[in-house]
Design an enzyme around this catalytic site. Structure first.
Site, PDB file in Angstrom:
ATOM      1  N   ARG A  52       0.832  -1.201   0.000  1.00 61.02           N
ATOM      2  CA  ARG A  52       0.000   0.000   0.000  1.00 61.02           C
ATOM      3  C   ARG A  52       0.871   1.256   0.000  1.00 61.02           C
ATOM      4  O   ARG A  52       0.583   2.221  -0.676  1.00 61.02           O
ATOM      5  CB  ARG A  52      -0.958   0.011   1.205  1.00 61.02           C
ATOM      6  CG  ARG A  52      -1.682   1.339   1.390  1.00 61.02           C
ATOM      7  CD  ARG A  52      -2.972   1.262   2.216  1.00 61.02           C
ATOM      8  NE  ARG A  52      -2.950   0.318   3.297  1.00 61.02           N
ATOM      9  CZ  ARG A  52      -2.247   0.468   4.443  1.00 61.02           C
ATOM     10  NH1 ARG A  52      -1.519   1.552   4.633  1.00 61.02           N
ATOM     11  NH2 ARG A  52      -2.301  -0.453   5.370  1.00 61.02           N
ATOM     12  N   TYR A 104     -17.605  16.381 -14.225  1.00 56.72           N
ATOM     13  CA  TYR A 104     -17.941  14.962 -14.201  1.00 56.72           C
ATOM     14  C   TYR A 104     -18.947  14.694 -13.071  1.00 56.72           C
ATOM     15  O   TYR A 104     -18.762  15.179 -11.946  1.00 56.72           O
ATOM     16  CB  TYR A 104     -16.654  14.161 -13.987  1.00 56.72           C
ATOM     17  CG  TYR A 104     -16.878  12.686 -13.922  1.00 56.72           C
ATOM     18  CD1 TYR A 104     -17.228  11.963 -15.058  1.00 56.72           C
ATOM     19  CD2 TYR A 104     -16.753  11.991 -12.722  1.00 56.72           C
ATOM     20  CE1 TYR A 104     -17.448  10.600 -14.998  1.00 56.72           C
ATOM     21  CE2 TYR A 104     -16.967  10.625 -12.654  1.00 56.72           C
ATOM     22  CZ  TYR A 104     -17.308   9.944 -13.791  1.00 56.72           C
ATOM     23  OH  TYR A 104     -17.526   8.599 -13.719  1.00 56.72           O
ATOM     24  N   ASP A 178      -8.806  18.864 -13.405  1.00 63.68           N
ATOM     25  CA  ASP A 178      -9.051  17.529 -13.927  1.00 63.68           C
ATOM     26  C   ASP A 178      -8.685  17.556 -15.408  1.00 63.68           C
ATOM     27  O   ASP A 178      -9.380  18.141 -16.227  1.00 63.68           O
ATOM     28  CB  ASP A 178     -10.537  17.169 -13.717  1.00 63.68           C
ATOM     29  CG  ASP A 178     -10.860  15.741 -14.135  1.00 63.68           C
ATOM     30  OD1 ASP A 178     -10.160  15.201 -15.014  1.00 63.68           O
ATOM     31  OD2 ASP A 178     -11.819  15.167 -13.589  1.00 63.68           O
ATOM     32  N   LYS A 203      -9.463   6.658 -18.999  1.00 59.59           N
ATOM     33  CA  LYS A 203      -9.857   7.217 -20.296  1.00 59.59           C
ATOM     34  C   LYS A 203      -8.682   7.222 -21.291  1.00 59.59           C
ATOM     35  O   LYS A 203      -8.197   6.178 -21.619  1.00 59.59           O
ATOM     36  CB  LYS A 203     -10.450   8.607 -20.075  1.00 59.59           C
ATOM     37  CG  LYS A 203     -11.408   8.705 -18.869  1.00 59.59           C
ATOM     38  CD  LYS A 203     -12.664   7.873 -19.035  1.00 59.59           C
ATOM     39  CE  LYS A 203     -13.476   7.723 -17.746  1.00 59.59           C
ATOM     40  NZ  LYS A 203     -13.867   8.965 -17.092  1.00 59.59           N
TER      41      LYS A 203
HETATM   42  C1  LIG Z   1     -14.305   9.300 -15.785  1.00 57.88           C
HETATM   43  C2  LIG Z   1     -13.946  10.577 -15.227  1.00 57.88           C
HETATM   44  C3  LIG Z   1     -13.672  10.722 -13.862  1.00 57.88           C
HETATM   45  C4  LIG Z   1     -13.792   9.573 -12.881  1.00 57.88           C
HETATM   46  O1  LIG Z   1     -12.814   8.600 -13.119  1.00 57.88           O
HETATM   47  P1  LIG Z   1     -13.029   7.046 -12.772  1.00 57.88           P
HETATM   48  O2  LIG Z   1     -11.751   6.440 -13.240  1.00 57.88           O
HETATM   49  O3  LIG Z   1     -14.227   6.582 -13.530  1.00 57.88           O
HETATM   50  O4  LIG Z   1     -13.220   6.950 -11.319  1.00 57.88           O
HETATM   51  C5  LIG Z   1     -13.303  11.961 -13.400  1.00 57.88           C
HETATM   52  N1  LIG Z   1     -13.222  13.024 -14.222  1.00 57.88           N
HETATM   53  C6  LIG Z   1     -13.490  12.927 -15.528  1.00 57.88           C
HETATM   54  C7  LIG Z   1     -13.397  14.134 -16.384  1.00 57.88           C
HETATM   55  C8  LIG Z   1     -13.868  11.713 -16.083  1.00 57.88           C
HETATM   56  O5  LIG Z   1     -14.160  11.624 -17.368  1.00 57.88           O
END
Ligand SMILES: *Cc1c(COP(=O)(O)O)cnc(C)c1O
Length: 392
Positions: A52, A104, A178, A203
């Site tokens: 961890r 998101y 983000d 993504k």
């Molecule tokens: C998908 C997404 C998230 C969340 O990520 P996860 O890997 O699904 O937990 C956060 N911000 C954006 C812009 C996203 O597209």
């Protein structure tokens, strides 16, 4: 091997710890071990004690993402939301967080339904409006952080990250960006003045829709120390195999991204000229509101397009008639995906808020993949045609 000075395409392949120091393996091994031998009390073999708190495969990924974002430290988590949750633990009850409009859905949900219970309050703000942002900060000294997406999910609203960061600094507010939609290949928020970069590695970074993951990057040793403590204390770490998958995906980021953009520009142009399309949201369209700022702060528009169909088209029929483009959650993979924000990614946001920020029933979000663009256009146009005048 750290080669911070290299250009992006070279860094994607050789950045961070790009080969195994123990064996010379070019592909960092998957160190599937929960614990590590200690030679004597307080003396480890290679700096690792417990999975961890640190793992060599995760380390390689963390150093790679730090390198790519021009940061000092990277952190890998089990999901994008685990990464965001960890960031929110930097704050305390009584603090207030601002979030940009149409972030998101999951980011909204943790604040609205979880952190709210601990008196960490949030407020939604239009981050395109810099004057308003400064006014809000001026009048509320409890605001300690702002979470921005640029472009946003799903309306692709563009925020001037450099200007926002400057204002935040003046009021000692943490700017959290983000960067999932852009990736460091297209945009580097830390270079633009942000304090923390967040990624859903699920993504574009992973790129193959086969791993759920999240990342954080900072360029400040003090902040890094706090996040390292939180990562170990809250425990939402990324596993060795998933770390390896992400490193593998990142190697081809630039070639994938170039194709995503080429295809997206082509499709956006077709949609823009289609009789059936009402509105189109794409930062690469010269007529789009955020076009100039996007051009200034990012190397490209990315591969996301949102659009609405006119009244006499049935959205569900449109989704049902697509043959190549798949109706699914997520984005940024090699395959084209389409989604319906109101019932899917943004379903956890109350209808009245969605309406206020302009996410309507007829909004469609398209993650353009790397297939042949002519096939994608044919698929879209055929589905649009078949959905005309179908009773809703
Ligand atoms: C998908 C997404 C998230 C969340 O990520 P996860 O890997 O699904 O937990 C956060 N911000 C954006 C812009 C996203 O597209």
């Amino acid at each position: 091997m750290t080669i911070k000075k290299n250009k992006m395409n070279t860094k994607l392949i050789h950045g961070g710890i790009s080969e195994d120091p123990a064996t010379g393996a070019l592909s960092i091994p998957i160190y599937q071990s929960a614990t590590f031998k200690q030679i004597e009390l307080g003396k480890t073999t290679a700096g690792y004690e417990y999975g961890r708190s640190g793992n060599p495969t995760r380390d390689a990924l963390e150093s790679l993402i730090a390198d790519l974002e021009n940061g000092s430290d990277g952190f890998a988590f089990a999901s994008g939301l685990a990464a965001i949750t960890t960031v929110l633990f930097l704050f305390k009850s009584g603090d207030r967080i601002l979030i940009s409009q149409n972030v998101y859905g999951g980011t909204f949900r943790i604040l609205d339904e979880i952190f709210n219970n601990f008196d960490l309050e949030y407020e939604i703000i239009d981050t395109e409006n810099l004057e308003k942002y400064e006014n809000v900060l001026k009048n509320d000294e409890n605001i300690r952080g702002i979470i921005i997406e640029s472009p946003t999910n799903p309306l692709l609203t563009v925020t001037d990250l450099n200007e926002i960061s400057k204002i935040s600094k003046k009021y000692n507010v943490l700017t959290i960006v983000d960067n999932t939609f852009m990736t460091p290949y297209l945009q580097k928020p830390l270079d633009l003045g942000a304090d923390i970069v967040v990624h859903s590695g699920t993504k574009y970074l992973g790129g193959h829709s086969d791993v759920v993951s999240g990342l954080l990057v900072v360029n400040d040793k003090k902040l890094a120390e706090k996040l390292r403590f939180l990562q170990n204390s809250t425990g939402g770490i990324l596993e060795p195999f998933d770390s390896w998958l992400l490193i593998r995906g990142i190697k081809t980021l630039s070639v994938r991204m170039d194709r995503h953009i080429e295809n997206a520009k082509y499709i956006a142009n077709v949609l823009k000229n289609s009789e059936a399309v009402n509105e189109i949201y794409f930062p690469g369209d010269v007529d789009f509101k955020g076009y100039q700022i996007q051009k200034k702060q990012a190397k490209g528009p990315g591969g996301m397009i949102s659009f609405t169909l006119k009244e006499d088209y049935n959205i569900n029929e449109f989704f049902k008639n697509l043959k190549i483009i798949t109706l699914a959650e997520s984005l940024g993979g090699v395959e084209s995906l389409v989604s319906h924000p109101v019932t899917m990614t943004h379903a956890c946001i109350p209808k009245n808020i969605l309406e206020k920020i302009g996410i309507g029933e007829n909004l469609i979000r398209l993650s353009v993949g790397i297939e042949d663009k002519e096939d994608l256009v044919e698929d879209l146009l055929t589905a649009i045609k078949k959905s005309k005048n179908k009773i809703k």
